[in-house]
Design a protein around this motif. Structure first.
Motif, PDB file in Angstrom:
ATOM      1  N   SER A  64      16.267  31.180  37.978  1.00  0.00           N
ATOM      2  CA  SER A  64      16.309  32.019  39.186  1.00  0.00           C
ATOM      3  C   SER A  64      16.680  33.468  38.909  1.00  0.00           C
ATOM      4  N   VAL A  65      16.695  33.867  37.643  1.00  0.00           N
ATOM      5  CA  VAL A  65      17.001  35.251  37.276  1.00  0.00           C
ATOM      6  C   VAL A  65      15.698  36.043  37.191  1.00  0.00           C
ATOM      7  N   ASP A  66      15.703  37.253  37.744  1.00  0.00           N
ATOM      8  CA  ASP A  66      14.505  38.093  37.732  1.00  0.00           C
ATOM      9  C   ASP A  66      14.408  38.979  36.499  1.00  0.00           C
ATOM     10  N   ALA A  67      15.548  39.415  35.978  1.00  0.00           N
ATOM     11  CA  ALA A  67      15.556  40.276  34.782  1.00  0.00           C
ATOM     12  C   ALA A  67      16.845  40.050  34.020  1.00  0.00           C
ATOM     13  N   ALA A 120       7.502  41.696  30.809  1.00  0.00           N
ATOM     14  CA  ALA A 120       7.653  42.949  30.075  1.00  0.00           C
ATOM     15  C   ALA A 120       9.001  42.981  29.386  1.00  0.00           C
ATOM     16  N   LEU A 121       8.997  43.398  28.131  1.00  0.00           N
ATOM     17  CA  LEU A 121      10.218  43.570  27.352  1.00  0.00           C
ATOM     18  C   LEU A 121      10.332  45.043  26.983  1.00  0.00           C
ATOM     19  N   ARG A 303      15.687  47.119  37.456  1.00  0.00           N
ATOM     20  CA  ARG A 303      15.270  47.156  38.865  1.00  0.00           C
ATOM     21  C   ARG A 303      13.787  47.479  38.978  1.00  0.00           C
ATOM     22  N   ARG A 304      13.320  48.459  38.226  1.00  0.00           N
ATOM     23  CA  ARG A 304      11.914  48.859  38.307  1.00  0.00           C
ATOM     24  C   ARG A 304      10.983  47.773  37.766  1.00  0.00           C
ATOM     25  N   LEU A 305      11.404  47.093  36.705  1.00  0.00           N
ATOM     26  CA  LEU A 305      10.569  46.021  36.166  1.00  0.00           C
ATOM     27  C   LEU A 305      10.378  44.905  37.189  1.00  0.00           C
ATOM     28  N   ILE A 306      11.408  44.655  37.993  1.00  0.00           N
ATOM     29  CA  ILE A 306      11.311  43.615  39.023  1.00  0.00           C
ATOM     30  C   ILE A 306      10.482  44.113  40.212  1.00  0.00           C
TER      31      ILE A 306
END
Length: 345
Positions: A64-67, A120-121, A303-306
């Motif tokens: 359940s983790v987004d990043a 994305a990494l 935050r932006r990656l999510i």
């Protein structure tokens, strides 16, 4: 939007937690010791934050983790294992690495797996990595560069954190070579220095030495350039490479600089791009607090990656984010940056 922090009980990890808390973001603390994580959460003022116990292979702790923001250096030791956990869990990944060889191997090794997983990494969200990379991308949009020189001048009061010192200890022999330079499609440790001195803001002409800046290995991935090299003011370079570090000495060090010392830190960056015909354009950036700044950068990157996922894979900061927009965000958080001919920001 849920963001996990691996190595949350470390010096840099707690600064990332503080930035997440400041922005009201939901967080998960991940590490090996519940006692240390609980202490870190209380120290930062987020005692009710969720805690999950895991080592570097932490994929089971990322449900359940987004990043995931990886704060656990030295990255040369366990960084790839943490990144692979993010790939397995299918969540976006950011770290605060500054170890040049680690960044190169990260790109060399993890890209195809990240692409297949659709994540994305983005490594090296630090002032010594991402800012260089973002500025170089903006310069390349104005001038076809044959050569890019990345020069840094640091005033770091209070010394290194234990994590930074351990990273230096793990890579000290490599640092003493001056690191990798990029020349005509090849990586070299024997390239002569592009500059003997650099004129920093205020007209100060400062002696510089070759140094293993991490953005040297990311810039050629998105800029068509013949030569890229990192430079550091000679005084700091000598202090770093001559340090008599040992694990025993590091353990006896303070955890990191005090808040007062961090506020007194200053870093200045000059990125020079030169074309084949000798024309050139220069970017500059100045800021303070070389530990809080990466925390701000890493949280915003996650935050932006999510919120607006880029193409999957291993990405340089300038590939993942709009360079000018991200630098403008940093400009609202203490960074001053400018490109010759542009209004200072």
């Amino acid at each position: 939007m849920k963001i996990a922090v691996y190595g949350a009980n470390g010096y840099q990890g707690k600064l990332v937690l503080a930035e997440l808390a400041r922005r009201g973001m939901e967080m998960v603390l991940i590490g090996r010791s519940r006692e240390r994580l609980s202490a870190a959460a209380s120290q930062v003022g987020v005692a009710d934050a969720e805690i999950r116990i895991a080592d570097a292979d932490c994929s089971h702790a990322l449900a359940s983790v987004d990043a995931l923001i990886n704060c656990a250096g030295p990255y040369t030791v366990s960084g790839q294992a943490v990144a692979r956990a993010a790939i397995t869990a299918g969540c976006q990944y950011v770290d605060l690495s500054g170890e040049q060889l680690y960044v190169k191997e990260f790109f060399d090794d993890l890209g195809p797996d990240a692409e297949r997983a659709g994540v994305a990494l983005v490594p090296m969200m630090t002032e010594s990595g991402a800012i260089d990379d973002l500025l170089a991308a903006l310069l390349a949009a104005r001038l076809q560069p044959a050569e890019i020189a990345l020069a840094h001048k640091n005033l770091n009061t209070g010394g290194l954190s234990r994590g930074s010192a351990r990273s230096a200890l793990k890579t000290i022999d490599f640092l003493r070579t001056g690191g990798l330079a990029y020349e005509d499609g090849k990586w070299r440790t024997d390239a002569p220095a592009l500059r003997k001195s650099v004129t920093f803001l205020g007209g100060e002409d400062v002696p510089v030495v070759k140094f293993a800046m991490p953005a040297v290995v990311t810039i050629p991935r998105h800029v068509d350039v013949q030569r890229v090299q990192g430079l550091l003011d000679a005084e700091t370079g000598e202090r770093v490479t001559a340090a008599a570090l040992s694990e025993e000495l590091i353990e006896a060090m303070p955890e990191g600089p005090s808040e007062e010392d961090r506020r007194a830190q200053r870093f200045t960056i000059v990125v020079d791009a030169t074309a084949d015909d000798g024309s050139s354009v220069q970017a500059t950036a100045t800021g303070n607090d070389a530990y809080r700044t990466p925390a701000v950068m890493a949280v915003e990157a996650a935050r932006r990656l999510i919120a607006d996922p880029p193409k999957p894979g291993v990405l340089a900061p300038a590939q993942a984010f709009s360079p000018a927009d991200f630098l403008d965000f940093l400009g609202r958080n203490g960074l001053t940056w400018a490109i010759a001919g542009w209004e200072a920001r």
